[in-house]
Enzyme design. Structure first.
Site, PDB file in Angstrom:
ATOM      1  CG  PHE A  19     -16.377   5.737  -0.558  1.00  0.00           C
ATOM      2  CD1 PHE A  19     -15.364   5.220  -1.347  1.00  0.00           C
ATOM      3  CD2 PHE A  19     -16.929   4.937   0.427  1.00  0.00           C
ATOM      4  CE1 PHE A  19     -14.907   3.925  -1.160  1.00  0.00           C
ATOM      5  CE2 PHE A  19     -16.488   3.641   0.637  1.00  0.00           C
ATOM      6  CZ  PHE A  19     -15.460   3.136  -0.169  1.00  0.00           C
ATOM      7  CB  ILE A  61      -5.663   5.610  -1.031  1.00  0.00           C
ATOM      8  CG1 ILE A  61      -5.525   4.083  -0.977  1.00  0.00           C
ATOM      9  CG2 ILE A  61      -4.936   6.266   0.133  1.00  0.00           C
ATOM     10  CD1 ILE A  61      -4.059   3.608  -1.054  1.00  0.00           C
ATOM     11  CB  SER A  62     -10.698   3.067   0.460  1.00  0.00           C
ATOM     12  OG  SER A  62     -11.590   3.723  -0.408  1.00  0.00           O
ATOM     13  CB  SER A  63      -9.465   2.704   5.647  1.00  0.00           C
ATOM     14  OG  SER A  63     -10.652   1.931   5.583  1.00  0.00           O
ATOM     15  NE  ARG A 120      -4.135   1.826   2.254  1.00  0.00           N
ATOM     16  CZ  ARG A 120      -4.285   2.861   3.093  1.00  0.00           C
ATOM     17  NH1 ARG A 120      -3.408   3.051   4.062  1.00  0.00           N
ATOM     18  NH2 ARG A 120      -5.313   3.669   2.980  1.00  0.00           N
TER      19      ARG A 120
END
Length: 222
Positions: A212, A68-70, A42
């Site tokens: 989001f 960037i999502s968790s 990541r």
């Protein structure tokens, strides 16, 4: 794993393993997904200044007003997409390529991944990143995600990485029988939703609360 994938300190393999342990504690039990999360680094998908935070369970900015999502969100959405599947999915459509992290995870659980991004410069960066990482089963397109990519469908799974109030009919029409759509629905308050395409129609489930950026129509070239 190549040297390109390795890291030190807060980006090391040991730190990534701790992320996987945390995901298990948070209820992610799909070993196929956990293995993909362990393999894909990541920290290579965020700015260098934020690399030390890459394996924290937080979303991070990636420029162009995107995030960037968790790790938990990525793992949860991926697990929902392939739930009940005993083998890799054949074909997946992703709406919102972003920095390519979710895309790279999908490339480990599907034979083919088609990903649409509306922001041209962001897609160019991501294309270079994925090529350097040796990801070869992903096909990127600069296009309007609201329309999907019917010429490559139908898809076993469709995933949206931006929230929307209603799924466009164009996307549902590209989902094969038995396929799933995973997406955030709402506005200020959002929930992760799952739509399953059964022989009797579409069945929707409302799941976890999430956050989001919005899904927008059209394309941006600069």
């Amino acid at each position: 794993m190549s040297v390109y994938h390795s890291g030190i300190g807060m980006t090391s393999q040991r730190t990534r393993i701790r992320m996987i342990e945390r995901l298990r504690e948070q209820g992610i039990i799909d070993e196929f997904v956990l293995n993909a999360m362990n393999i894909v680094p990541r920290h290579l998908f965020v700015e260098a200044a934020l690399a030390s935070r890459a394996y924290e369970d937080v979303s991070l900015p990636i420029n162009f007003g995107q995030t960037i999502s968790s790790p938990w969100t990525v793992a949860r959405m991926t697990a929902l997409l392939r739930e009940k599947a005993k083998h890799p999915l054949e074909k997946v459509l992703e709406i919102g390529t972003g920095c390519g992290y979710q895309t790279a995870i999908l490339s480990r659980i599907a034979r083919e991944v088609y990903s649409i991004e509306r922001i041209g410069p962001l897609l160019t960066r991501t294309r270079i990143r994925l090529l350097k990482m040796g990801v070869r089963n992903v096909f990127l397109r600069h296009a309007d995600g609201m329309l999907g990519l019917p010429e490559a469908g139908p898809y076993n799974g469709i995933i949206l990485t931006a929230f929307i109030r209603e799924i466009p009919e164009a996307l549902l029409g590209q989902l094969s029988i038995g396929g799933r759509v995973v997406f955030p629905r709402g506005d200020r308050k959002q929930h992760l939703c799952l739509i399953e395409h059964t022989t009797e129609g579409f069945v929707e489930s409302v799941l976890d609360e999430v956050m989001f950026v919005p899904m927008l129509p059209g394309t941006v070239n600069r």
